[in-house]
Write a protein that holds these residues in place. Structure first.
Motif, mmCIF file in Angstrom:
data_model
loop_
_atom_site.group_PDB
_atom_site.id
_atom_site.type_symbol
_atom_site.label_atom_id
_atom_site.label_comp_id
_atom_site.label_asym_id
_atom_site.label_seq_id
_atom_site.Cartn_x
_atom_site.Cartn_y
_atom_site.Cartn_z
ATOM 1 N N VAL A 48 122.611 72.248 26.154
ATOM 2 C CA VAL A 48 121.537 71.300 25.881
ATOM 3 C C VAL A 48 120.225 71.916 26.362
ATOM 4 C CG1 VAL A 48 120.611 69.026 26.466
ATOM 5 C CG2 VAL A 48 123.070 69.326 26.154
ATOM 6 N N LYS A 49 119.183 71.856 25.539
ATOM 7 C CA LYS A 49 117.856 72.305 25.956
ATOM 8 C C LYS A 49 117.267 71.270 26.895
ATOM 9 C CE LYS A 49 116.753 74.782 21.716
ATOM 10 N NZ LYS A 49 115.851 74.865 20.561
ATOM 11 N N VAL A 50 116.705 71.736 28.024
ATOM 12 C CA VAL A 50 116.115 70.836 29.002
ATOM 13 C C VAL A 50 114.806 71.403 29.521
ATOM 14 C CG1 VAL A 50 118.326 69.877 29.755
ATOM 15 C CG2 VAL A 50 117.399 71.861 30.929
ATOM 16 N N LYS A 51 113.977 70.516 30.069
ATOM 17 C CA LYS A 51 112.780 70.941 30.792
ATOM 18 C C LYS A 51 112.467 69.867 31.817
ATOM 19 C CE LYS A 51 109.555 69.109 27.371
ATOM 20 N NZ LYS A 51 108.435 69.409 26.515
ATOM 21 N N GLY A 52 111.857 70.296 32.918
ATOM 22 C CA GLY A 52 111.563 69.331 33.958
ATOM 23 C C GLY A 52 110.832 69.943 35.123
ATOM 24 N N VAL A 53 110.816 69.195 36.224
ATOM 25 C CA VAL A 53 110.142 69.631 37.446
ATOM 26 C C VAL A 53 111.080 69.418 38.631
ATOM 27 C CG1 VAL A 53 107.822 69.143 36.573
ATOM 28 C CG2 VAL A 53 109.059 67.374 37.850
ATOM 29 N N ILE A 54 110.816 70.159 39.696
ATOM 30 C CA ILE A 54 111.527 69.995 40.954
ATOM 31 C C ILE A 54 110.562 69.312 41.918
ATOM 32 C CG2 ILE A 54 112.692 71.145 42.872
ATOM 33 C CD1 ILE A 54 114.147 71.361 40.146
ATOM 34 N N GLN A 55 111.024 68.228 42.524
ATOM 35 C CA GLN A 55 110.209 67.478 43.474
ATOM 36 C C GLN A 55 110.869 67.499 44.848
ATOM 37 O OE1 GLN A 55 109.984 63.518 41.835
ATOM 38 N NE2 GLN A 55 108.383 64.068 40.378
ATOM 39 N N ASP A 56 110.008 67.422 45.894
ATOM 40 C CA ASP A 56 110.556 67.270 47.237
ATOM 41 C C ASP A 56 110.828 65.788 47.488
ATOM 42 O OD1 ASP A 56 108.086 66.090 47.859
ATOM 43 O OD2 ASP A 56 107.405 67.759 49.098
ATOM 44 N N GLY A 57 111.263 65.457 48.687
ATOM 45 C CA GLY A 57 111.626 64.087 49.017
ATOM 46 C C GLY A 57 110.477 63.101 48.930
ATOM 47 N N SER A 64 108.235 73.920 38.042
ATOM 48 C CA SER A 64 108.778 73.388 36.786
ATOM 49 C C SER A 64 109.844 74.351 36.275
ATOM 50 C CB SER A 64 107.671 73.218 35.749
ATOM 51 O OG SER A 64 107.085 74.465 35.450
ATOM 52 N N PHE A 65 110.643 73.871 35.333
ATOM 53 C CA PHE A 65 111.689 74.711 34.759
ATOM 54 C C PHE A 65 111.953 74.276 33.326
ATOM 55 C CE2 PHE A 65 113.909 71.093 36.550
ATOM 56 C CZ PHE A 65 114.885 70.793 35.617
ATOM 57 N N SER A 66 112.515 75.194 32.543
ATOM 58 C CA SER A 66 112.980 74.870 31.192
ATOM 59 C C SER A 66 114.076 75.861 30.826
ATOM 60 C CB SER A 66 111.840 74.925 30.171
ATOM 61 O OG SER A 66 111.309 76.213 30.077
ATOM 62 N N SER A 67 114.996 75.400 30.004
ATOM 63 C CA SER A 67 116.110 76.270 29.623
ATOM 64 C C SER A 67 115.587 77.400 28.748
ATOM 65 C CB SER A 67 117.203 75.477 28.914
ATOM 66 O OG SER A 67 116.679 74.740 27.848
ATOM 67 N N GLU A 68 116.175 78.569 28.940
ATOM 68 C CA GLU A 68 115.768 79.761 28.205
ATOM 69 C C GLU A 68 116.756 80.115 27.105
ATOM 70 O OE1 GLU A 68 115.255 82.825 31.170
ATOM 71 O OE2 GLU A 68 114.118 81.455 32.439
ATOM 72 N N HIS A 69 118.053 79.902 27.389
ATOM 73 C CA HIS A 69 119.089 80.308 26.440
ATOM 74 C C HIS A 69 120.350 79.501 26.714
ATOM 75 C CE1 HIS A 69 121.532 82.860 23.882
ATOM 76 N NE2 HIS A 69 122.344 83.113 24.891
ATOM 77 N N ASP A 70 120.909 78.873 25.700
ATOM 78 C CA ASP A 70 122.165 78.132 25.807
ATOM 79 C C ASP A 70 122.166 77.127 26.960
ATOM 80 O OD1 ASP A 70 123.274 79.312 23.585
ATOM 81 O OD2 ASP A 70 124.359 80.843 24.714
ATOM 82 N N GLY A 71 121.053 76.430 27.161
ATOM 83 C CA GLY A 71 120.965 75.417 28.205
ATOM 84 C C GLY A 71 120.834 75.977 29.611
ATOM 85 N N MET A 72 120.617 77.289 29.721
ATOM 86 C CA MET A 72 120.547 77.931 31.032
ATOM 87 C C MET A 72 119.155 78.462 31.307
ATOM 88 S SD MET A 72 124.173 79.994 31.091
ATOM 89 C CE MET A 72 123.928 80.790 29.499
ATOM 90 N N GLY A 73 118.854 78.622 32.586
ATOM 91 C CA GLY A 73 117.586 79.190 33.017
ATOM 92 C C GLY A 73 117.602 79.356 34.522
ATOM 93 N N LYS A 74 116.436 79.694 35.075
ATOM 94 C CA LYS A 74 116.322 79.863 36.516
ATOM 95 C C LYS A 74 114.882 79.642 36.937
ATOM 96 C CE LYS A 74 115.842 84.856 36.073
ATOM 97 N NZ LYS A 74 116.358 86.160 36.424
ATOM 98 N N PHE A 75 114.697 79.365 38.215
ATOM 99 C CA PHE A 75 113.369 79.166 38.772
ATOM 100 C C PHE A 75 113.413 79.476 40.267
ATOM 101 C CE2 PHE A 75 115.655 75.161 38.815
ATOM 102 C CZ PHE A 75 115.522 74.738 40.130
#
Length: 169
Positions: A48-57, A64-75
């Motif tokens: 699944v293609k996704v995009k979003g952000v990482i938040q602290d408490g 931020s992040f978004s999938s690069e290939h086959d629903g996978m990525g890194k940040f």
């Protein structure tokens, strides 16, 4: 999940996207930058293609992040002491979700690797917290149950060190 019967008698089940997070080296450690890989799939294991952000408490956006290939990525992310990180993300249909990342450890060591031409570059970084067990380490590499690399790492005075593992043979 809900079923919705259509006039043709076909049952349509909406996509249920899930995301998993994998910190390189195994753990998120307070004060140490980590590369975090992720994989997003639907309920059938399809990407699944996704995009979003990482938040602290406190809801502060760290990256931020978004999938690069086959629903996978890194940040990359550097959590603070006491952080509870959460991903706020949307799937390809615009459905927003919140998923917690693995727990942030107060003390630990983070191993990062980068594959190069006939070599693997690695770095080891430790937290400021922790005892003597984090200051003198041994890096070992195994392939097919054979020891192929061994190095002593001294993190007594520096919080980070690294090296190169030849992979040509």
């Amino acid at each position: 999940i809900y079923d919705k019967k259509m006039d043709s008698g076909v049952t349509v089940i909406p996509q249920q996207a899930l995301i998993q997070f994998f910190p390189e080296g195994g753990d998120l450690v307070a004060g140490v930058e980590s590369m975090v890989a992720f994989k997003a799939n639907d309920q059938y294991g399809l990407p699944v293609k996704v995009k979003g952000v990482i938040q602290d408490g406190k809801g502060k956006e760290l990256t931020s992040f978004s999938s690069e290939h086959d629903g996978m990525g890194k940040f990359p992310v550097t959590p603070d002491k006491g952080d509870s990180l959460v991903a706020v993300w949307k799937d390809e249909h615009g459905v927003e979700r919140r998923t917690p990342l693995p727990e942030v450890k107060l003390a630990g060591v983070v191993l990062r690797t980068v594959t190069g031409h006939q070599k693997v570059l690695f770095s080891v970084a430790r937290s400021a917290e922790g005892g003597a067990e984090l200051k003198h380490l041994i890096i070992i590499g195994h392939m097919h149950q054979h020891l192929v690399y061994k190095a002593k790492i001294n993190l007594d005075e520096n919080f980070m060190s690294g090296g190169t593992i030849p992979t040509g043979q």
